[in-house]
Design an enzyme around this catalytic site. Structure first.
Site, PDB file in Angstrom:
ATOM      1  N   ASP A  65      10.945   4.742  -5.811  1.00 13.68           N
ATOM      2  CA  ASP A  65       9.853   5.719  -5.706  1.00 13.68           C
ATOM      3  C   ASP A  65       9.663   6.208  -4.281  1.00 13.68           C
ATOM      4  O   ASP A  65       9.384   7.385  -4.036  1.00 13.68           O
ATOM      5  CB  ASP A  65       8.538   5.082  -6.173  1.00 13.68           C
ATOM      6  CG  ASP A  65       8.362   5.175  -7.674  1.00 13.68           C
ATOM      7  OD1 ASP A  65       7.235   4.957  -8.149  1.00 13.68           O
ATOM      8  OD2 ASP A  65       9.356   5.445  -8.374  1.00 13.68           O
TER       9      ASP A  65
ATOM     10  N   CYS B 144      11.206  -3.254  -9.008  1.00 17.27           N
ATOM     11  CA  CYS B 144      10.393  -2.155  -8.518  1.00 17.27           C
ATOM     12  C   CYS B 144       9.664  -1.387  -9.621  1.00 17.27           C
ATOM     13  O   CYS B 144       9.699  -1.778 -10.795  1.00 17.27           O
ATOM     14  CB  CYS B 144      11.212  -1.276  -7.584  1.00 17.27           C
ATOM     15  SG  CYS B 144      11.475  -2.107  -5.982  1.00 17.27           S
TER      16      CYS B 144
ATOM     17  N   CYS C 167       8.438  -3.445  -1.674  1.00 14.62           N
ATOM     18  CA  CYS C 167       7.576  -3.145  -0.518  1.00 14.62           C
ATOM     19  C   CYS C 167       6.343  -4.054  -0.489  1.00 14.62           C
ATOM     20  O   CYS C 167       5.685  -4.267  -1.491  1.00 14.62           O
ATOM     21  CB  CYS C 167       7.161  -1.685  -0.551  1.00 14.62           C
ATOM     22  SG  CYS C 167       8.552  -0.587  -0.262  1.00 14.62           S
TER      23      CYS C 167
ATOM     24  N   SER D  48       0.869   6.427  -6.162  1.00 12.78           N
ATOM     25  CA  SER D  48       1.605   5.240  -5.770  1.00 12.78           C
ATOM     26  C   SER D  48       0.606   4.117  -5.511  1.00 12.78           C
ATOM     27  O   SER D  48      -0.563   4.374  -5.200  1.00 12.78           O
ATOM     28  CB  SER D  48       2.347   5.568  -4.480  1.00 12.78           C
ATOM     29  OG  SER D  48       2.378   4.471  -3.628  1.00 12.78           O
TER      30      SER D  48
HETATM   31  C1  LIG Z   1       4.632   2.162  -1.225  1.00 15.55           C
HETATM   32  C2  LIG Z   1       4.856   3.113  -2.324  1.00 15.55           C
HETATM   33  C3  LIG Z   1       5.609   2.517  -3.434  1.00 15.55           C
HETATM   34  C4  LIG Z   1       7.082   2.739  -3.181  1.00 15.55           C
HETATM   35  C5  LIG Z   1       5.193   3.137  -4.748  1.00 15.55           C
HETATM   36  O1  LIG Z   1       5.711   4.156  -5.157  1.00 15.55           O
HETATM   37  C6  LIG Z   1       4.155   2.502  -5.578  1.00 15.55           C
HETATM   38  O2  LIG Z   1       3.584   1.499  -5.166  1.00 15.55           O
HETATM   39  O3  LIG Z   1       3.917   3.037  -6.692  1.00 15.55           O
HETATM   40 MG   LIG Z   2       5.502   4.163  -7.333  1.00 18.75          MG
END
Ligand SMILES: CC[C@H](C)C(=O)C(=O)O
Ligand SMILES: [Mg+2]
Length: 616
Positions: free
Chosen positions: A81, A122, A195, A517
């Site tokens: 993302d 993710c 992240c 996000s």
């Molecule tokens: C920090 C942003 C992350 C990559 C994202 O897209 C989310 O947490 O939905």
């Molecule tokens: Mg995201």
């Protein structure tokens, strides 16, 4: 007694062809008759949260074989993302969730696999695999790639923790020098893993732990730490045990739909509200509940948001706390332990690892157990070694942070706020609701009213914010970015980040039929349903109209008389092409048009609804 699904292709004379092919995949004589376990991996070099997974599927496979199963690995796609953000690449993010769910269904059902290990991480991969596991309802264990370490950087003489969001914000802040921007960029994402804030990936991996489908520590044990390897090893043994319990002892308690029950969805949403998780969890839990046949909806989320306090604040809600710090305070079972002490969780839900959540809490809540192994797990610390490889360090804090008065995780008596970290608002502009992450809203703007500054796309909003069109007091309104209207319901991370860059983070509101996000904070209200492309009132707002937001009252309204709204609706319906963005030139591929034709509003989790086809 359920028959092993795999017998369909491994037994019977007429399956000689299939058996010949199984042999060619490496199956030996003694393997026929063992449970065939699918490993849904998601390795890719496009995403730091997945770059380290290339060998972990086979790590799990060896453990499955040692436990008496047959392992067969395949891979799904995985969209990053953060890289797709801010351009038309983001149109593919939410649609990829459906492709991932279907890919797992296709591979598991086409080959009659008996059970499933999901190696996700993710934003859309964990939700996509979660949807698939509840759709398939065969024994399943989740083990994600693990969170990234927070970055550390010295800016203006002070060391501070940084993450991806900081790089985005400082880049558009004219007061930050190029050298400082480069220093943040080079520090923000130091290791493999998802992240480091409580963004969508970490939120969903924590929620999968609360749902009972992942092992304790899954959501918060760093990808870089040696402890994480144990989660993969344990998953390989556990899945064979779960398969044998179901197929050989008729133990239905191990099935995902008996684990992710309505009560478990309540626990997961309660956790999310308590830790200020990403608003995307609303979309994904609604979608997962639908796959599970569980009647968990927006009204349940609203009900929970009114009684669950904020017990843990993590980036982006606060700057200097990241998921590694939540782990240090006891991780998800640390938060669930405090929620349990406040009587806010369902204790009798099942899990893949413990008979009930209550038993799991006794074993894994650092305030209930003295077990050295548990305290050692939650002393796992960041190593500060930049790397794309997993398990490359074994640093430990001296002690677990069990300070529940001023620490990272609070008890109910010392909550950051009595009101939850998420709220569902309704009103004439969002008759089916919209969501806001209140954990990230400054107390001074919980009530906000201002003129609408209308943008027909995410890109136009970015240009308007950076170009100075948006002023303090404005309500930035971004529409035709919903599941159908975008299509793909883009995340509005750059508009919300640039409001901060321009010093407007506490001076403006932003509402959209798109989404956010997990890195978004501020008065950012998303998922407005119905979306503009489906005739929602957000499509009738005109420049300068007053929008009134009242989070304590859970309301959001367009301050225009009903008669005027009705007039505007009639005029819109009279257009040759009603409910279309004005002046937007966006090329939408056939793949995305197919997604738009079947998707539904955010209030339903943007799930696919094939019934629409029959209505045509
Ligand atoms: C920090 C942003 C992350 C990559 C994202 O897209 C989310 O947490 O939905
Ligand atoms: Mg995201």
């Amino acid at each position: 007694m359920p028959a092993y699904r795999s017998r369909t292709t491994t037994h019977g004379r007429n399956m000689a062809g299939a058996r010949g092919l199984w042999r060619a995949t490496g199956m030996k004589e003694g393997d026929f008759g063992k449970p065939i376990i699918a490993i849904a991996n998601s390795f890719t070099q496009f995403v730091p949260g997945h770059v380290h997974l290339h060998n972990l599927g086979q790590l799990v496979a060896r453990e499955i074989e040692a436990a008496g199963g047959v392992a067969k690995e395949f891979n799904t796609i995985a969209v990053d993302d953060g890289i797709a953000m801010g351009h038309e690449g983001m149109l593919y993010s939410l649609p990829s969730r459906e492709l991932i769910a279907d890919a797992v269904e296709y591979m598991v059902n086409a080959h009659c696999a008996d059970a499933l290990v999901c190696i996700s991480n993710c934003d859309k991969i964990t939700p996509g695999m979660l949807m698939a596991s509840l759709r398939l309802n065969i024994p399943t264990v989740f083990v994600s790639g693990g969170p990234m370490e927070a970055g550390k950087v010295v800016l203006k003489g002070r060391q501070r923790a940084v993450d991806l969001i900081d790089a985005m914000v400082v880049a558009a802040d004219a007061s930050v020098t190029d050298a400082e921007v480069e220093a943040v960029e080079r520090s923000a994402c130091p290791t493999c893993g998802s992240c480091s804030g409580m963004f969508t990936a970490n939120s969903m991996n924590c929620l999968t732990e609360a749902l009972g489908l992942a092992l304790p520590g899954n959501g918060t044990t760093l990808a870089s730490h040696a402890d994480r390897r144990k989660l993969f090893v344990e998953a390989g043994h556990l899945i064979v045990d779960l398969a044998q319990r179901w197929y050989e002892r008729d133990d239905a308690s191990v099935l995902p739909r008996n684990i992710a029950s309505f009560a478990a969805f309540e626990n997961a949403m309660t956790l999310d509200i308590a830790m200020g998780g990403s608003t995307n969890t609303v979309l994904h839990l609604l979608a997962a509940a639908q796959e599970a046949g569980v009647p968990f909806g927006m009204a349940d989320i609203d009900r929970l948001s009114r009684r669950v306090p904020v017990l843990c604040k993590v980036a982006p809600a606060v700057a200097d706390v990241h998921v590694e710090d939540v782990h240090h305070a006891g991780g998800i079972f640390g938060i669930l332990g405090e929620l349990d002490r406040a009587g806010l969780v369902n204790r009798d839900t099942a899990t893949v690892h413990s008979r009930t959540l209550a038993e799991a809490l006794d074993r894994w809540d650092v305030r209930r157990t003295e077990a050295a192994s548990v305290h050692e797990l939650f002393r796992a610390a960041p190593g500060g070694i930049p790397s794309t490889e997993p398990f490359n360090q074994s640093a430990r804090w001296p002690e677990v942070d069990i300070d529940r008065e001023k620490g990272v995780i609070r008890d109910a008596a010392h909550a950051f706020s009595k009101d939850g970290g998420l709220a569902v608002l309704t009103g004439n502009i969002a008759e089916e609701g919209c969501v806001v992450k209140t954990a990230g809203v400054d107390a001074s703007i919980l009530r906000f009213s201002g003129p609408a500054r209308i943008f027909e796309s995410q890109d136009a909003a970015v240009a308007g914010i950076l170009g100075g069109v948006v002023q303090a007091g404005d309500v930035v309104l971004i529409r035709y970015e919903g599941p159908k209207g975008g299509p793909g319901m883009q995340e509005m991370l750059y508009p919300t980040s640039y409001l901060k860059s321009k010093g407007l983070g506490k001076a403006c509101a932003l509402i959209t039929d798109g989404r956010f996000s997990g890195g978004t904070s501020g008065l950012s209200i998303g998922h407005v349903s119905p979306e503009a492309a489906e005739g929602g009132t957000i499509g009738l707002v005109e420049e300068g109209d007053t929008i009134e937001i009242d989070i304590p009252a859970r309301s959001i309204r367009l301050a225009v008389p009903d008669a005027e709204i009705a007039r505007r609706r009639a005029a819109m319906e009279a257009r040759a092409e009603p409910w279309q963005p004005v002046g937007r030139d966006r090329k939408v591929s056939a793949a995305l048009q197919a997604y738009a034709a079947l998707t539904t509003s955010a209030a339903r989790g943007a799930v696919r609804d094939v019934a629409q086809l029959k209505r045509r």
